[in-house]
Design a protein around this motif. Structure first.
Motif, mmCIF file in Angstrom:
data_model
loop_
_atom_site.group_PDB
_atom_site.id
_atom_site.type_symbol
_atom_site.label_atom_id
_atom_site.label_comp_id
_atom_site.label_asym_id
_atom_site.label_seq_id
_atom_site.Cartn_x
_atom_site.Cartn_y
_atom_site.Cartn_z
ATOM 1 N N GLU A 5 18.889 -2.217 -33.953
ATOM 2 C CA GLU A 5 18.436 -1.090 -33.137
ATOM 3 C C GLU A 5 16.914 -1.032 -33.097
ATOM 4 O OE1 GLU A 5 19.550 2.990 -34.236
ATOM 5 O OE2 GLU A 5 21.578 2.454 -33.618
ATOM 6 N N CYS A 6 16.288 -1.212 -34.237
ATOM 7 C CA CYS A 6 14.827 -1.140 -34.327
ATOM 8 C C CYS A 6 14.153 -2.252 -33.525
ATOM 9 C CB CYS A 6 14.374 -1.208 -35.779
ATOM 10 S SG CYS A 6 14.747 0.287 -36.729
ATOM 11 N N LEU A 26 14.568 -1.376 -29.540
ATOM 12 C CA LEU A 26 14.087 -0.078 -29.083
ATOM 13 C C LEU A 26 12.746 -0.231 -28.383
ATOM 14 C CD1 LEU A 26 15.057 2.877 -29.275
ATOM 15 C CD2 LEU A 26 13.701 3.089 -31.330
ATOM 16 N N ARG A 55 16.025 3.162 -40.159
ATOM 17 C CA ARG A 55 16.430 3.439 -38.782
ATOM 18 C C ARG A 55 15.179 3.753 -37.972
ATOM 19 N NH1 ARG A 55 21.898 3.546 -38.440
ATOM 20 N NH2 ARG A 55 21.745 4.201 -36.277
#
Length: 117
Positions: A29-30, A33, A50
């Motif tokens: 996710e990081c 993004l 996160r």
């Protein structure tokens, strides 16, 4: 009398497969993004890093008739460009009829000069 520990099952969490990194999804996710004002990193309850987009207006409170907008700011201590929340009027002032007429004439003059060779 012999004591045996209770057989407890955690039904709220997803089952973890052997060798699976429980933080892998958060890490991915990081990396994907994309945020216009930068990324904030934090530790969740599973001790995984996160990420979330930084919002300069998140904790910024503006008085009535204003709203938060984002400005660029050069931090002289770090040399970095930062984004910070600032309060701006939420509505543009109304123009009186003479200002509107003057603006209209200026548009005509600019347009006319653009058409001339």
């Amino acid at each position: 009398m012999q004591y045996f520990p209770a057989n407890e099952i955690d039904v709220d969490s997803d089952p973890e497969k052997p060798g699976e990194d429980k933080c892998q999804a958060a890490s991915l996710e990081c990396t994907v993004l994309q945020c216009p004002y930068g990324v904030e990193r934090f530790m969740d309850s599973d001790v995984c890093v996160r990420c979330q987009c930084h919002d300069p207006c998140k904790d910024y409170s503006c008085p009535d008739q204003t709203q938060c907008a984002v400005d660029l700011y050069h931090n002289p201590q770090t040399g970095e460009t930062e984004y910070k929340g600032v309060c701006r009027p939420s509505k543009l002032p109304k123009l009186d009829k003479w200002c509107r007429f003057d603006l209209f004439l200026n548009v005509i003059i600019v347009f006319h000069s653009w058409l001339l060779p």
